[in-house]
Scaffold this active site. Structure first.
Site, short mmCIF file in Angstrom:
data_model
loop_
_atom_site.label_atom_id
_atom_site.label_comp_id
_atom_site.label_asym_id
_atom_site.label_seq_id
_atom_site.Cartn_x
_atom_site.Cartn_y
_atom_site.Cartn_z
N LYS A 177 0.79 -1.24 0.00
CA LYS A 177 0.00 0.00 0.00
C LYS A 177 0.82 1.29 0.00
CE LYS A 177 -3.71 0.39 2.45
NZ LYS A 177 -4.63 0.41 3.63
N ASP A 178 2.15 1.20 -0.04
CA ASP A 178 2.95 2.42 -0.11
C ASP A 178 4.24 2.17 -0.90
OD1 ASP A 178 3.38 5.12 0.31
OD2 ASP A 178 4.35 4.84 2.26
N ILE A 179 4.08 1.52 -2.06
CA ILE A 179 5.23 1.25 -2.92
C ILE A 179 5.68 2.55 -3.57
CG2 ILE A 179 5.96 0.09 -5.04
CD1 ILE A 179 5.73 -1.79 -2.65
N ASN A 183 10.87 3.58 -0.54
CA ASN A 183 10.75 2.38 0.28
C ASN A 183 11.48 1.17 -0.31
OD1 ASN A 183 9.31 3.67 2.27
ND2 ASN A 183 7.32 3.18 1.39
#
Length: 378
Positions: A177-179, A183
């Protein structure tokens, strides 16, 4: 509105602002301080603090050394939650996810994830000690001599490895959900060519399994607008296919900092429409000025994973055809003459010519080889 009402509202606003500043200071003061040389007794071994690597509002990361082996690790600490505080701690959830991934018997499958080596607790904080990684892909592109981007061969290798990381993450039962480039990191010395996936604070389990330390599962927006999938805009629960939209947005931007045509748009609806066009064959031709046109078929295939933005049931989750994407990347590599054996950009000392102070110790004094010299001579 009367003057007295305006004054009253202003006082309320100022009090609220002062309260937030005070709370922030209290949180900062209550963060555990691991001064250089401090001894940390963890569950299985003892560690000595070397230096602070980074700090946020509710946590910090330190470089530490195991006393006996003198092996260096990263110590990540996070404040516990006070009674009545709405904040949800992320570190226990990250630990749960990493331990689940470490259950895979195939070392090659889980090579894109750091390992937990120890843990401990304090009176108001949690601590995890993990293997070290290097700079994020976002930080690397900022110091790149190519101008805020990485070479095509390196980006192709990144696309392949980050897809491997996502396949493993999804197989373990989670959606990130936060690619985004922030990251993903390169490995530390000895693993410079390996890409790691980090930061699972927003991840959700999509298989229906209930984990004790999981953060609240919600379809409300969370993530980073520039890279988030269309499902995040639509506020529907995300599944593996949605991570792939963020995946292709991320490595397109690594090839061309202007590739994401909504980069400077702040309006969420306009951004959503741009992403819809991008993933349904209506992206601008300008997208492929620095990006090989062969990537167009991969972009289209990612868009076709979600022809309609509708809620899914976890019992009937659409499977991502990872093998198809690997095959497309392999075919693209043959056409563009890319190679997995060509070193990553940052493995060449010349990569750091504009930022020599950022060069890792293992590259200092090293000469560029003919293989990793190629992209710097173009």
């Amino acid at each position: 509105m009367s003057l007295s009402s305006e004054e009253s509202n202003l006082k309320i606003h100022l009090k609220e602002k002062q309260r937030k500043i005070r709370d922030k200071k209290e949180n900062k003061r209550s963060l555990p301080q691991f001064e250089p040389g401090k001894l940390i007794e963890a569950d299985f071994a003892s560690f000595k603090t070397i230096k602070l690597l980074g700090q946020g509002g509710f946590g910090a990361v330190y470089l530490v050394e195991e006393i006996n082996s003198r092996t260096k690790y990263a110590l990540k600490t996070e404040l516990g939650v006070k009674e009545g505080e709405k904040r949800i701690p992320c570190l226990p959830w990250e630990e749960t996810i990493l331990l689940k991934i470490q259950e895979f018997p195939d070392e090659n499958k889980k090579k894109h994830f750091i390992k937990i080596v120890d843990r401990t607790k304090g009176p108001n904080y949690n601590v995890l000690i993990m293997t070290l990684v290097g700079k994020s892909l976002n930080d690397l592109r900022k110091i790149s001599p190519f101008g805020d981007r990485l070479s095509q061969n390196t980006c192709w290798r990144i696309a392949y490895q980050t897809l491997e990381a996502l396949e493993c993450f999804h197989e373990a039962g989670f959606v990130h959900k936060d690619i985004k480039p922030h990251n993903y990191t390169k490995g530390s010395a000895g693993q410079d060519a390996v890409i790691f996936l980090l930061d699972f604070g927003l991840a959700r389990c999509y298989t229906g399994i209930k984990y004790k330390d999981a953060i609240k599962d919600t379809n409300r927006f969370a993530g980073t607008f520039r890279y988030c999938p269309r499902a995040a805009h639509a506020e529907i629960f995300q599944y593996p296919k949605d991570d792939l939209e963020s995946w292709i947005f991320s490595y397109f931007e690594l090839m061309d900092p202007e590739a994401l045509t909504w980069k400077r748009i702040e309006n969420k609806e306009k951004m959503f429409k741009k992403k819809m066009a991008y993933l349904t064959g209506r992206e601008s031709r300008n997208v492929y000025e620095l990006i090989p046109i062969e990537y167009k078929s991969i972009l289209r295939a990612v868009g076709n994973l979600s022809p309609e933005l509708v809620e899914q049931d976890y019992k009937n989750v659409q499977k991502v055809p990872y093998s198809n994407f690997y095959n497309m990347l392999t075919d693209l590599g043959k056409v563009c003459r890319f190679s997995h054996s060509e070193p990553m950009d940052w493995e060449n000392p010349k990569f750091y010519k504009n930022f020599p102070h950022e060069m890792p110790e293992n590259l200092k004094g090293m000469r560029s080889t003919s293989r990793n010299q190629r992209c710097f001579n173009r």
